[in-house]
Design a protein around this motif. Structure first.
Motif, PDB file in Angstrom:
ATOM      1  N   LEU A 142     -14.264  -2.923 -18.585  1.00 35.04           N
ATOM      2  CA  LEU A 142     -12.970  -3.550 -18.866  1.00 35.04           C
ATOM      3  C   LEU A 142     -11.787  -2.688 -18.465  1.00 35.04           C
ATOM      4  N   HIS A 143     -11.652  -1.501 -19.078  1.00 31.67           N
ATOM      5  CA  HIS A 143     -10.431  -0.728 -18.880  1.00 31.67           C
ATOM      6  C   HIS A 143     -10.209  -0.341 -17.421  1.00 31.67           C
ATOM      7  N   GLN A 144     -11.229   0.199 -16.767  1.00 28.92           N
ATOM      8  CA  GLN A 144     -11.046   0.637 -15.382  1.00 28.92           C
ATOM      9  C   GLN A 144     -10.780  -0.517 -14.422  1.00 28.92           C
ATOM     10  N   PRO A 145     -11.535  -1.617 -14.485  1.00 26.63           N
ATOM     11  CA  PRO A 145     -11.218  -2.738 -13.584  1.00 26.63           C
ATOM     12  C   PRO A 145      -9.832  -3.327 -13.826  1.00 26.63           C
ATOM     13  N   VAL A 146      -9.424  -3.419 -15.095  1.00 28.62           N
ATOM     14  CA  VAL A 146      -8.100  -3.971 -15.397  1.00 28.62           C
ATOM     15  C   VAL A 146      -7.010  -3.025 -14.897  1.00 28.62           C
ATOM     16  N   PHE A 147      -7.191  -1.736 -15.133  1.00 23.99           N
ATOM     17  CA  PHE A 147      -6.211  -0.750 -14.658  1.00 23.99           C
ATOM     18  C   PHE A 147      -6.096  -0.821 -13.130  1.00 23.99           C
ATOM     19  N   ARG A 148      -7.232  -0.847 -12.431  1.00 24.68           N
ATOM     20  CA  ARG A 148      -7.217  -0.917 -10.983  1.00 24.68           C
ATOM     21  C   ARG A 148      -6.496  -2.179 -10.500  1.00 24.68           C
ATOM     22  N   ALA A 149      -6.828  -3.315 -11.100  1.00 28.74           N
ATOM     23  CA  ALA A 149      -6.232  -4.574 -10.673  1.00 28.74           C
ATOM     24  C   ALA A 149      -4.724  -4.571 -10.892  1.00 28.74           C
ATOM     25  N   ARG A 150      -4.279  -4.050 -12.007  1.00 22.04           N
ATOM     26  CA  ARG A 150      -2.854  -4.072 -12.319  1.00 22.04           C
ATOM     27  C   ARG A 150      -2.076  -3.112 -11.424  1.00 22.04           C
ATOM     28  N   VAL A 151      -2.648  -1.934 -11.146  1.00 23.51           N
ATOM     29  CA  VAL A 151      -1.962  -0.973 -10.281  1.00 23.51           C
ATOM     30  C   VAL A 151      -1.888  -1.503  -8.842  1.00 23.51           C
ATOM     31  N   LEU A 152      -3.008  -2.008  -8.326  1.00 29.70           N
ATOM     32  CA  LEU A 152      -2.990  -2.532  -6.957  1.00 29.70           C
ATOM     33  C   LEU A 152      -2.055  -3.725  -6.828  1.00 29.70           C
ATOM     34  N   GLN A 153      -2.008  -4.556  -7.857  1.00 29.57           N
ATOM     35  CA  GLN A 153      -1.091  -5.691  -7.840  1.00 29.57           C
ATOM     36  C   GLN A 153       0.360  -5.209  -7.794  1.00 29.57           C
ATOM     37  N   ALA A 154       0.678  -4.187  -8.588  1.00 30.49           N
ATOM     38  CA  ALA A 154       2.045  -3.660  -8.624  1.00 30.49           C
ATOM     39  C   ALA A 154       2.463  -3.082  -7.277  1.00 30.49           C
ATOM     40  N   TYR A 155       1.504  -2.452  -6.565  1.00 33.64           N
ATOM     41  CA  TYR A 155       1.812  -1.813  -5.285  1.00 33.64           C
ATOM     42  C   TYR A 155       1.572  -2.724  -4.087  1.00 33.64           C
ATOM     43  N   GLY A 156       1.372  -4.003  -4.351  1.00 29.56           N
ATOM     44  CA  GLY A 156       1.199  -4.944  -3.252  1.00 29.56           C
ATOM     45  C   GLY A 156      -0.081  -4.736  -2.471  1.00 29.56           C
ATOM     46  N   THR A 157      -1.105  -4.192  -3.129  1.00 32.33           N
ATOM     47  CA  THR A 157      -2.407  -3.919  -2.504  1.00 32.33           C
ATOM     48  C   THR A 157      -2.234  -3.120  -1.222  1.00 32.33           C
ATOM     49  N   ARG A 158      -1.588  -1.964  -1.350  1.00 33.07           N
ATOM     50  CA  ARG A 158      -1.455  -1.046  -0.218  1.00 33.07           C
ATOM     51  C   ARG A 158      -1.353   0.377  -0.742  1.00 33.07           C
ATOM     52  N   CYS A 159      -1.838   1.317   0.037  1.00 31.66           N
ATOM     53  CA  CYS A 159      -1.772   2.724  -0.336  1.00 31.66           C
ATOM     54  C   CYS A 159      -0.313   3.174  -0.370  1.00 31.66           C
ATOM     55  N   ALA A 160       0.067   3.826  -1.455  1.00 32.40           N
ATOM     56  CA  ALA A 160       1.450   4.275  -1.599  1.00 32.40           C
ATOM     57  C   ALA A 160       1.821   5.332  -0.572  1.00 32.40           C
ATOM     58  N   ILE A 161       0.814   6.013   0.009  1.00 30.48           N
ATOM     59  CA  ILE A 161       1.095   7.090   0.968  1.00 30.48           C
ATOM     60  C   ILE A 161       1.035   6.604   2.407  1.00 30.48           C
ATOM     61  N   CYS A 162      -0.060   5.941   2.781  1.00 28.50           N
ATOM     62  CA  CYS A 162      -0.252   5.599   4.203  1.00 28.50           C
ATOM     63  C   CYS A 162      -0.115   4.107   4.499  1.00 28.50           C
ATOM     64  N   GLN A 163       0.085   3.285   3.469  1.00 29.04           N
ATOM     65  CA  GLN A 163       0.305   1.838   3.610  1.00 29.04           C
ATOM     66  C   GLN A 163      -0.955   1.051   3.971  1.00 29.04           C
ATOM     67  N   LEU A 164      -2.142   1.661   3.932  1.00 27.50           N
ATOM     68  CA  LEU A 164      -3.370   0.925   4.203  1.00 27.50           C
ATOM     69  C   LEU A 164      -3.473  -0.258   3.250  1.00 27.50           C
ATOM     70  N   ARG A 165      -3.827  -1.444   3.782  1.00 23.10           N
ATOM     71  CA  ARG A 165      -3.813  -2.665   2.985  1.00 23.10           C
ATOM     72  C   ARG A 165      -5.202  -3.250   2.717  1.00 23.10           C
ATOM     73  N   HIS A 166      -6.256  -2.570   3.094  1.00 24.05           N
ATOM     74  CA  HIS A 166      -7.601  -3.081   2.843  1.00 24.05           C
ATOM     75  C   HIS A 166      -7.971  -2.809   1.387  1.00 24.05           C
ATOM     76  N   GLY A 167      -7.974  -3.855   0.564  1.00 21.77           N
ATOM     77  CA  GLY A 167      -8.187  -3.690  -0.863  1.00 21.77           C
ATOM     78  C   GLY A 167      -9.479  -2.980  -1.213  1.00 21.77           C
ATOM     79  N   SER A 168     -10.531  -3.221  -0.441  1.00 21.38           N
ATOM     80  CA  SER A 168     -11.818  -2.596  -0.743  1.00 21.38           C
ATOM     81  C   SER A 168     -11.789  -1.091  -0.510  1.00 21.38           C
ATOM     82  N   LEU A 169     -10.768  -0.587   0.197  1.00 17.08           N
ATOM     83  CA  LEU A 169     -10.644   0.844   0.463  1.00 17.08           C
ATOM     84  C   LEU A 169      -9.568   1.498  -0.396  1.00 17.08           C
ATOM     85  N   LEU A 170      -9.080   0.781  -1.401  1.00 19.42           N
ATOM     86  CA  LEU A 170      -8.022   1.297  -2.268  1.00 19.42           C
ATOM     87  C   LEU A 170      -8.543   1.571  -3.671  1.00 19.42           C
TER      88      LEU A 170
END
Length: 305
Positions: free
Chosen positions: A180-208
């Motif tokens: 529960l906690h880890q999947p929810v945290f991951r989903a909420r953070v990736l959603q907030a960042y538009g599903t992209r790496c904050a550093i390099c802008q990679l947008r492949h969700g499976s690699l984030l």
């Protein structure tokens, strides 16, 4: 329709709903909007998996609840389930209102009495949910107006209400983090960042990943969006290993000895060229990395460097 026919229909629906959600997840569509969840088709008819107005969903042709939900919590606030662990380490789900005989509570009670699997929809953003399934209700606690939730088969073996030893509680809590906690945290953070790496802008969700600024389990290491960064796997590893840090002004700093190394194109382009880069931030200001957390984490990086 006979009792056996009712039970068979119930099982088919729960199985079909789980299969549908699993198929979505396999195609990088693990999150679902309220509108999408209303379009599920079962044996030729539309059966909404989530009720638009109620927290507990029981289709009219079923005897027991099919799903329940936890609404979206704004960034920086702990999800409601954080305060609902009992002495056994198991999570609790509160009744609808204070009447144990409210129809929605009765529907959940029937799912508990028959040991039926349910879907727990956790709010990630307004009208956007992460499904957790199967989950089970393994006890009814009417004095506290709540049910006890098991997130997997192992938690179903715990006797609710019993004070458990330290090792057993850690085991239960570890399962809760994983399921529960880890999947929810991951989903909420990736959603907030538009599903992209904050550093390099990679947008492949499976690699984030959702990286903790302050590690989980430490003071201020809460699983909330301001304590998270959406990072690709290589930058997450580099952040955790103090190969690179993020300053409180949101700029990337690569460790001096790493900047001097000569290796291949991954080090040069993937790490060294990130030095001095401004990270991307969520649109919602309340989801931005918490400054004091960044300061504490950056100080750890400087010490390591």
């Amino acid at each position: 329709m006979s009792i056996m026919e009712d039970a068979a229909l119930d099982l088919r629906l729960r199985t079909a709903a789980a299969d549908w959600l699993t198929e979505r997840a396999q195609h990088q569509r693990e999150l679902a909007t309220q509108a999408e969840l209303a379009e599920f088709i079962f044996e030729g008819r539309r059966v909404a998996l989530l009720d638009r107005q109620r927290g507990i969903r029981k289709p009219a042709f079923l005897d027991a609840a099919l799903s329940f939900r936890t609404r979206y919590t704004p960034p920086g606030h702990l999800p409601p389930y954080e305060d609902r662990e009992g002495p056994d380490g198991l999570l609790r789900y509160k009744y609808r209102g204070e009447d144990p005989e409210h129809p929605e509570n009765v529907a959940l009670r029937r799912a508990y009495e028959h040991g039926l699997p349910l879907i727990w929809f956790v709010g990630i953003a307004p009208a956007l949910y992460l499904p957790r399934y199967p989950v089970w209700l393994i006890a009814d606690e009417p004095q506290q107006l709540q049910f006890v939730v098991a997130l997997d088969e192992a938690q179903r073996l715990i006797v609710p209400g019993d004070a458990v030893g330290t090792e057993r509680r850690r085991y239960v809590e570890r399962l809760t983090r994983l399921r529960l906690h880890q999947p929810v945290f991951r989903a909420r953070v990736l959603q907030a960042y538009g599903t992209r790496c904050a550093i390099c802008q990679l947008r492949h969700g499976s690699l984030l990943d959702a990286a903790h600024i302050i590690p989980d389990g430490q003071p201020a290491g809460d699983p909330v969006v301001p304590n998270g960064l959406a990072l690709c796997k290589i930058h997450h590893a580099a952040f955790d290993q103090n190969i690179l840090g993020i300053r409180p002004d949101h700029r990337v700093e690569v460790r001096p000895d790493i900047r001097k190394e000569v290796d291949g194109p991954m080090l040069r382009h993937g790490i060294q060229e990130m030095h001095g880069r401004q990270i991307s931030l969520p649109r919602q200001r309340s989801a931005h990395p918490h400054r004091h957390r960044l300061e504490a984490r950056y100080e750890k990086f400087r010490t390591a460097a």
